[in-house]
Design a protein around this motif. Structure first.
Motif, short mmCIF file in Angstrom:
data_model
loop_
_atom_site.label_atom_id
_atom_site.label_comp_id
_atom_site.label_asym_id
_atom_site.label_seq_id
_atom_site.Cartn_x
_atom_site.Cartn_y
_atom_site.Cartn_z
N TYR A 46 1.17 12.08 10.73
CA TYR A 46 0.33 13.05 10.02
C TYR A 46 -0.61 14.01 10.81
CZ TYR A 46 2.96 11.02 6.08
OH TYR A 46 4.03 10.55 5.30
N LEU A 47 -1.00 15.03 10.52
CA LEU A 47 -2.32 15.82 10.78
C LEU A 47 -2.90 16.32 9.64
CD1 LEU A 47 -0.86 18.36 13.47
CD2 LEU A 47 -2.25 16.06 13.92
N ALA A 48 -4.19 15.93 9.53
CA ALA A 48 -4.84 16.23 8.36
C ALA A 48 -6.11 16.74 8.94
CB ALA A 48 -5.32 14.84 7.55
N THR A 49 -6.85 17.77 7.88
CA THR A 49 -8.05 18.23 8.16
C THR A 49 -8.80 17.98 6.63
OG1 THR A 49 -7.45 20.16 9.49
CG2 THR A 49 -9.26 20.41 8.56
N VAL A 64 -8.56 17.58 1.35
CA VAL A 64 -7.91 17.14 2.57
C VAL A 64 -6.55 18.00 2.61
CG1 VAL A 64 -6.43 15.23 3.33
CG2 VAL A 64 -8.81 14.88 2.38
N GLU A 65 -6.27 18.45 3.65
CA GLU A 65 -4.94 19.21 4.01
C GLU A 65 -4.28 18.33 4.90
OE1 GLU A 65 -5.80 23.11 5.94
OE2 GLU A 65 -6.90 23.48 4.02
N LEU A 66 -3.14 17.92 4.49
CA LEU A 66 -2.40 16.85 5.04
C LEU A 66 -0.80 17.43 5.26
CD1 LEU A 66 -2.16 13.61 5.96
CD2 LEU A 66 -1.04 13.61 3.83
N ARG A 67 -0.31 17.29 6.84
CA ARG A 67 1.03 17.92 6.85
C ARG A 67 1.73 16.85 7.97
NH1 ARG A 67 -2.25 20.97 9.98
NH2 ARG A 67 -1.58 21.41 12.20
N PRO A 68 3.12 16.71 7.63
CA PRO A 68 3.62 15.75 8.58
C PRO A 68 3.67 16.38 10.16
CG PRO A 68 5.03 16.25 6.73
CD PRO A 68 3.84 17.41 6.67
N ASN A 82 -15.44 20.47 9.49
CA ASN A 82 -13.86 20.10 9.41
C ASN A 82 -13.63 19.01 10.26
OD1 ASN A 82 -13.64 22.43 7.53
ND2 ASN A 82 -12.80 23.77 9.03
N LEU A 83 -13.14 17.87 9.85
CA LEU A 83 -12.80 16.73 10.26
C LEU A 83 -11.44 16.41 10.57
CD1 LEU A 83 -14.13 14.13 11.97
CD2 LEU A 83 -13.84 13.04 9.87
N HIS A 84 -10.77 16.66 11.70
CA HIS A 84 -9.39 16.80 12.23
C HIS A 84 -9.01 15.22 12.34
CE1 HIS A 84 -9.77 20.87 12.32
NE2 HIS A 84 -10.48 21.01 13.21
N LEU A 85 -7.86 14.86 11.68
CA LEU A 85 -7.46 13.59 11.73
C LEU A 85 -6.09 13.38 12.33
CD1 LEU A 85 -8.68 12.36 8.18
CD2 LEU A 85 -9.82 12.19 10.07
N GLU A 86 -5.68 12.73 13.32
CA GLU A 86 -4.36 12.17 13.70
C GLU A 86 -4.14 11.00 13.31
OE1 GLU A 86 -4.19 14.82 17.93
OE2 GLU A 86 -3.76 12.54 18.04
N ILE A 87 -2.90 10.88 12.41
CA ILE A 87 -2.64 9.65 11.39
C ILE A 87 -1.18 9.12 12.05
CG2 ILE A 87 -2.41 8.66 9.05
CD1 ILE A 87 -4.14 11.13 8.21
N HIS A 88 -1.25 7.89 12.05
CA HIS A 88 0.08 7.01 12.28
C HIS A 88 0.01 6.14 10.98
CE1 HIS A 88 0.24 8.69 16.40
NE2 HIS A 88 1.69 8.56 16.18
N ALA A 89 1.09 5.84 10.17
CA ALA A 89 1.27 5.04 9.02
C ALA A 89 2.49 4.30 9.27
CB ALA A 89 1.28 5.67 8.06
N TRP A 90 2.33 2.90 9.16
CA TRP A 90 3.67 1.94 9.32
C TRP A 90 3.43 0.88 8.66
CZ3 TRP A 90 0.00 2.44 13.21
CH2 TRP A 90 -0.28 1.13 13.69
N LYS A 91 4.64 0.15 8.29
CA LYS A 91 4.61 -1.04 7.62
C LYS A 91 5.15 -2.16 8.75
CE LYS A 91 5.01 0.49 2.78
NZ LYS A 91 3.63 -0.12 2.32
N ALA A 116 0.99 -1.21 -0.12
CA ALA A 116 -0.08 0.03 -0.02
C ALA A 116 0.70 1.03 -0.07
CB ALA A 116 -0.94 -0.05 1.25
N ASN A 117 0.47 2.25 -0.64
CA ASN A 117 1.24 3.59 -0.92
C ASN A 117 0.97 4.39 0.50
OD1 ASN A 117 2.27 5.95 -1.57
ND2 ASN A 117 1.16 5.97 -3.52
N LEU A 118 1.86 4.81 1.10
CA LEU A 118 1.77 5.40 2.22
C LEU A 118 2.64 6.87 2.11
CD1 LEU A 118 2.70 3.22 5.12
CD2 LEU A 118 0.69 3.79 4.34
N SER A 119 2.80 7.25 0.84
CA SER A 119 3.17 8.62 0.56
C SER A 119 2.46 9.68 1.01
CB SER A 119 3.72 8.77 -0.81
OG SER A 119 2.77 8.84 -1.63
N PRO A 120 2.59 10.76 1.38
CA PRO A 120 1.79 11.91 1.61
C PRO A 120 0.54 12.18 0.42
CG PRO A 120 3.60 12.54 2.18
CD PRO A 120 4.06 11.30 1.48
N ALA A 121 1.04 12.03 -0.73
CA ALA A 121 0.15 12.07 -1.93
C ALA A 121 -0.72 10.97 -1.82
CB ALA A 121 0.89 12.37 -3.25
#
Length: 204
Positions: free
Chosen positions: A142-145, A120-124, A159-168, A83-88
């Protein structure tokens, strides 16, 4: 010999099914929390590239707009290892997910929504005011809105605020995403509750 060959064919057919058996997860949620598990891509967003499962835990006030925990939940995606975990990639899949969700639910209630206006606004993020799941191996944070139309209870922009952790996870051969989602401010009580659920989460 023919019986042996047949048994071998059956075993070969069953092995992929065994490999795809979904994991079970450990959640620490209080009274009133509820949840579900669905396959990915979901039926409301079949164009998503993510394949795997989603499991979610909703706050007691999830669908009650007058509650301080309205539309707040913890969510894990267990995905195929490639799965693609890049910001884009994350931004694209998150947008497709919520566009499909809002469109499907709105249609079911006899409404139309212009999902092309969603964003979607996404930032590290280095500090998410709470620990990642213990099993997360060098997770990206990442933090996303998400700016969208909440379709279940209000049919209004949110405006739904997301705290995201992504890992393999190489040992499990899976890719994981963990979301803490809420429209509330970062210091709201429900945010602290979601972070404690995230910290205690683990794959069994």
């Amino acid at each position: 010999t023919s019986l042996f060959a047949l048994a071998s064919l059956l075993l070969a057919a069953l092995l992929p099914l065994r490999a795809e058996k979904p994991e079970t997860f450990h959640w620490e949620t209080g009274p009133g929390w509820f949840g579900e598990r669905i396959p990915l891509p979901p039926s409301f967003a079949p164009e998503m590239a993510w394949k795997g499962i989603e499991e979610i835990r909703f706050a007691p006030g999830m669908f009650k707009p007058d509650r301080p925990d309205f539309f707040s939940y913890a969510l894990v995606f267990s995905l195929h290892p490639d799965a693609n975990l890049s910001p884009a990639g994350l931004r694209k899949q998150i947008l497709l997910y919520y566009q499909g969700l809002s469109s499907r639910v709105s249609a079911g209630k006899g409404r139309k929504v212009d999902v092309s206006k969603f964003s979607v606004e996404l930032r590290p993020a280095k500090d998410l005011s709470g620990s990642a799941p213990e099993q997360a191996e060098n997770p990206a944070a990442y933090l996303a809105t998400l700016k969208w139309v909440e379709p279940f209870a209000t049919a209004k922009p949110q405006n739904l605020h997301l705290e995201i952790h992504a890992w393999k996870d190489k040992a499990r051969k899976r890719t994981y995403l963990f979301f803490c989602a809420s429209p509330q401010a970062p210091d709201a009580p429900i945010r602290k509750t979601l972070r404690s659920i995230r910290a205690a989460f683990r794959v069994k």
